[in-house]
Design a protein around this motif. Structure first.
Motif, PDB file in Angstrom:
ATOM      1  N   PHE B  33       1.776  -1.930   1.261  1.00  0.00           N
ATOM      2  CA  PHE B  33       1.339  -3.226   0.738  1.00  0.00           C
ATOM      3  C   PHE B  33       2.413  -3.780  -0.197  1.00  0.00           C
ATOM      4  N   PHE B  45      -2.142  -9.992  -3.751  1.00  0.00           N
ATOM      5  CA  PHE B  45      -1.770  -9.495  -2.433  1.00  0.00           C
ATOM      6  C   PHE B  45      -0.797 -10.437  -1.737  1.00  0.00           C
ATOM      7  N   TYR B  48       0.554  -6.740   4.254  1.00  0.00           N
ATOM      8  CA  TYR B  48       0.097  -5.381   4.543  1.00  0.00           C
ATOM      9  C   TYR B  48       0.655  -4.918   5.884  1.00  0.00           C
ATOM     10  N   ASP B  56      -1.360  -8.157   8.139  1.00  0.00           N
ATOM     11  CA  ASP B  56      -1.888  -9.244   7.326  1.00  0.00           C
ATOM     12  C   ASP B  56      -0.751  -9.782   6.478  1.00  0.00           C
ATOM     13  N   SER B 100      -7.727   1.981   5.260  1.00  0.00           N
ATOM     14  CA  SER B 100      -6.966   1.516   4.105  1.00  0.00           C
ATOM     15  C   SER B 100      -7.874   1.227   2.922  1.00  0.00           C
ATOM     16  N   TYR B 101      -9.105   0.793   3.169  1.00  0.00           N
ATOM     17  CA  TYR B 101      -9.922   0.445   2.022  1.00  0.00           C
ATOM     18  C   TYR B 101     -10.599   1.654   1.408  1.00  0.00           C
ATOM     19  N   ASN B 102     -10.473   2.818   2.022  1.00  0.00           N
ATOM     20  CA  ASN B 102     -10.987   4.029   1.395  1.00  0.00           C
ATOM     21  C   ASN B 102      -9.907   4.836   0.711  1.00  0.00           C
ATOM     22  N   SER B 103      -8.684   4.444   0.915  1.00  0.00           N
ATOM     23  CA  SER B 103      -7.573   5.226   0.375  1.00  0.00           C
ATOM     24  C   SER B 103      -6.987   4.519  -0.829  1.00  0.00           C
ATOM     25  N   PRO B 104      -7.022   5.155  -1.984  1.00  0.00           N
ATOM     26  CA  PRO B 104      -6.422   4.528  -3.167  1.00  0.00           C
ATOM     27  C   PRO B 104      -4.941   4.258  -2.965  1.00  0.00           C
ATOM     28  N   LEU B 105      -4.464   3.214  -3.593  1.00  0.00           N
ATOM     29  CA  LEU B 105      -3.068   2.835  -3.476  1.00  0.00           C
ATOM     30  C   LEU B 105      -2.219   3.598  -4.489  1.00  0.00           C
ATOM     31  N   PHE B 107       1.259   3.117  -6.339  1.00  0.00           N
ATOM     32  CA  PHE B 107       2.171   2.024  -6.634  1.00  0.00           C
ATOM     33  C   PHE B 107       3.541   2.522  -7.062  1.00  0.00           C
TER      34      PHE B 107
END
Lengths: 114, 116
Positions: B33, B45, B48, B56, B100-105, B107
Motif C-alpha cells: 500500500f 490511501f 494498493y 486499487d 488484506s483487511y484482516n492483516s495488519p499493515l 509501515f
C-alpha cells in the motif's frame, strides 16, 4: 465513503493519569478497527485490533479499546500512562467489503509529562 | 532489519521536477500500500497492489501520480511535475498473505517530500 473522527487532537497528561482517546467511524456495515501508534522518530505500528468477538480488546503496553457498535465508537484506554507513551495515536477502520482501503483518523498527539 | 524499507528518507524537489520514491516491503508480503500523510493529518490511501497487480488506485490525486510493482516485490511511486501541494510524507506499508483487511499493515519510516 467511510470516515474516522478523532476528537482529541492534542492531549497532555501527567504520568499515572488515566487515558481515553475517542474514535468514531461513519460506516454502517461490517468493519475491522485498529489503533496504530507512532512514537517520535519511528514508523507507525499496530497497537491493537478488533475483528469480531469480545468487543473489549487488549493490545500491547497495557492499552485496551472497546468497540461499541451502537455508537460507532472504538475508544482507546489505558488506566495509567507512562512518559514513554508520548506518541501520536491513529484510529483506523477498514470496510471488510473493500478489502483494501484502511481509513485513518487525523490522529491524537499524546504528551505525557513527568 | 526485516521491516519495510523506504528511500530516500528525505527528498527536496523544485516545482515541476519528477520524483521517484522506492519501497522495499517485508519479504513474502503479498499486499503493498501507498499512503500520503500531509502535515497534521492522518495517512490517506493512495493505491494498493497484490503482488504485481495494482488492484486499487482510486486514491491517487491526479494523473501525475503513478505507482508500479513490476515483479511483485519492490514498488516505486512516481510523481511527475511536482507541485507544492504534493509536499507530504509518503508511507509504504505491506501485509502478510491472506485477506488484506484482516492483516495488519507494517509501515516503513516514510519519505518526506518537500516541493519548493
Amino acid at each position: 465513503a467511510q470516515s474516522v473522527s478523532q476528537h482529541n487532537h492534542h492531549v497532555i497528561l501527567s504520568e499515572a493519569a488515566s487515558l481515553e482517546l475517542g474514535c468514531n467511524y461513519s460506516y454502517g456495515g461490517t468493519v475491522n478497527l485498529f489503533w496504530y501508534v507512532q512514537y517520535p522518530g519511528q514508523h507507525l505500528q499496530l497497537l491493537l485490533k478488533y475483528f469480531s468477538g469480545d468487543p473489549l480488546v487488549k493490545g500491547i503496553k497495557g492499552f485496551e479499546a472497546e468497540f461499541i457498535k451502537s455508537k460507532f465508537s472504538f475508544n482507546l484506554r489505558k488506566p495509567s500512562v507512562q512518559w514513554s507513551d508520548t506518541a501520536e495515536y491513529f484510529c483506523a477502520v477498514v470496510n471488510t467489503g473493500t478489502a483494501s482501503k484502511l481509513t485513518f483518523g487525523t490522529g491524537t498527539r499524546l504528551q505525557v509529562t513527568l | 532489519g526485516a521491516g519495510v524499507s523506504q528511500s530516500p528518507r528525505y527528498k527536496v524537489a523544485k516545482r515541476g521536477q519528477d520524483v521517484a520514491l522506492r519501497c522495499d516491503p517485508i519479504s513474502g508480503h503479498v499486499s503493498l500500500f501507498w499512503y500520503q500523510q500531509a502535515l497534521g493529518q492522518g495517512p490517506e490511501f493512495l493505491t494498493y497492489f497484490q503482488n504485481e497487480a495494482q488492484l486499487d488506485k482510486s486514491g491517487l490525486p491526479s494523473d501525475r501520480f503513478f505507482a508500479e510493482r513490476p515483479e511483485g516485490s519492490v514498488s516505486t511511486l512516481k510523481i511527475q511535475r511536482t507541485q507544492q501541494e504534493d509536499s507530504a510524507v509518503y508511507l509504504c506499508a505491506s501485509s502478510a498473505p491472506g485477506s488484506s483487511y484482516n492483516s495488519p499493515l507494517h509501515f516503513g519510516n516514510g519519505t518526506r517530500l518537500t516541493v519548493t
